[in-house]
Design a protein around this motif. Structure first.
Motif, PDB file in Angstrom:
ATOM      1  N   GLY A 104       0.816  -1.213   0.000  1.00  0.00           N
ATOM      2  CA  GLY A 104       0.000   0.000   0.000  1.00  0.00           C
ATOM      3  C   GLY A 104       0.849   1.261   0.000  1.00  0.00           C
ATOM      4  N   ALA A 105       1.925   1.264   0.783  1.00  0.00           N
ATOM      5  CA  ALA A 105       2.805   2.439   0.836  1.00  0.00           C
ATOM      6  C   ALA A 105       3.477   2.683  -0.501  1.00  0.00           C
ATOM      7  N   LYS A 106       3.891   1.604  -1.165  1.00  0.00           N
ATOM      8  CA  LYS A 106       4.524   1.751  -2.480  1.00  0.00           C
ATOM      9  C   LYS A 106       3.533   2.291  -3.508  1.00  0.00           C
ATOM     10  N   LEU A 107       2.296   1.800  -3.461  1.00  0.00           N
ATOM     11  CA  LEU A 107       1.280   2.286  -4.391  1.00  0.00           C
ATOM     12  C   LEU A 107       0.994   3.770  -4.158  1.00  0.00           C
ATOM     13  N   LYS A 108       0.938   4.169  -2.906  1.00  0.00           N
ATOM     14  CA  LYS A 108       0.703   5.577  -2.589  1.00  0.00           C
ATOM     15  C   LYS A 108       1.850   6.434  -3.113  1.00  0.00           C
ATOM     16  N   ASP A 109       3.065   5.933  -2.989  1.00  0.00           N
ATOM     17  CA  ASP A 109       4.234   6.648  -3.495  1.00  0.00           C
ATOM     18  C   ASP A 109       4.186   6.729  -5.021  1.00  0.00           C
TER      19      ASP A 109
END
Length: 326
Positions: free
Chosen positions: A288-293
């Protein structure tokens, strides 16, 4: 500025069983329809078990909001035919479709079809295809067009497509010719998930798979159980590489290993002919953090490889939800 929410088009992992193909596509399409995905990616090629336009109609008839992403290769049809199908879907279902514009198929398939255009010229033809198709869909008057590959004289599509149902065009090629056509035509440019993840994003669209669990170690172990290394599968991919001029496939194939990287990048599903793209492996929060980035850097559209299993699709949804962008 807050990035816009991600549009996700799931695609089933490579399926070699024609008896299961339609069932798996429908399972993913109906899951996508229930869970807020934009639509579903439908492949094109001599070896695809069901023609994507036919599959798109079947899916739209059995769902309430799905907007299929249909692969379109000019070697198989004229721009007017494609425009007429888009218009027909609008009349039948009141829904837009997305079009994944491609030139690639196996070299032997092109030879079998009598298509001897060079790689560069196939992209020239693709650009003309998009331009003529757009004019046919949007113009209130008959269209005249003069290109190298297509000509039209007072050609008109009836009825005119409503503006809100105009399809969006994507181009997934990685070659210079593909990038040029994407820029010239204003198509959404797609790329494969890059190994470095953080610095390799240079397009609004990306193609990859997600394998996620609650914890990082659990995700990595489950991924290795689901996608196993196999010499026969690697040999099968090697044989297909001898029969393609695809730049993106060569980029993935050359100099890459099947090791699961610390950052979650994993190419083994591609190298063993079980998927057409890399995978991102990790916990829900990590993915999720990578997608947000990615979204903060301009990513808006994802072609997402998925295992057509209800439990696996739920895991993917949890990772997407963790991004806050879906």
């Amino acid at each position: 500025m807050t990035p816009s929410r991600l549009r996700v088009f799931p695609a089933i992992s490579r399926n070699r069983d024609p008896q299961k193909y339609v069932g798996e596509l429908m399972r993913v399409a109906q899951f996508a329809d229930r869970n807020g995905f934009e639509g579903i990616l439908l492949f094109e090629g001599n070896d695809v078990f069901v023609e994507p336009w036919a599959m798109a109609q079947h899916i739209m008839a059995e769902t309430t909001r799905c907007s299929p992403l249909i692969a379109v290769n000019p070697v198989y049809m004229h721009p007017f035919t494609a425009a007429k199908l888009v218009s027909s879907f609008a009349q039948l279902y009141g829904r837009k479709v997305y079009l994944n514009m491609i030139t690639g198929t196996a070299v032997s398939d092109l030879q079998g079809l009598g298509d001897d255009q060079s790689h560069a010229d196939r992209y020239v033809r693709l650009g003309e295809f998009v331009a003529l198709m757009r004019q046919l869909l949007a113009s209130p008057r008959p269209v005249n067009f003069e290109g190298r590959f297509y000509r039209a004289s007072n050609l008109q599509l009836r009825p005119r497509l409503p503006a809100e149902l105009m399809p969006e065009f994507l181009i997934a090629g990685q070659s210079e010719a593909a990038q040029r056509v994407a820029k010239e035509t204003g198509c959404i440019k797609m790329q494969m998930l890059p190994p470095d993840l953080d610095r390799g994003l240079d397009a609004p669209g990306m193609n990859f798979g997600i394998f996620a669990r609650e914890g990082r170690d659990e995700a990595r172990q489950a991924a290795k159980t689901r996608f196993r290394d196999n010499p026969d599968d690697r040999e099968l991919l090697a044989l297909t590489m001898e029969n393609t001029d695809s730049v993106w496939k060569r980029h993935l194939y050359d100099g890459q290993s099947g090791e699961l990287q610390d950052n979650g990048y994993w190419l083994l599903p591609f190298l063993t002919f079980q998927a057409d793209c890399p995978y991102l492996v990790g916990s829900y929060s990590e993915v999720g953090a990578k997608l947000k980035d990615f979204a903060a850097k301009g990513l808006s559209t994802i072609m997402l490889d998925m295992v057509a299993d209800e439990a696996e699709m739920q895991h993917v949804c949890k990772a997407l939800a963790a991004s806050g962008m879906f």
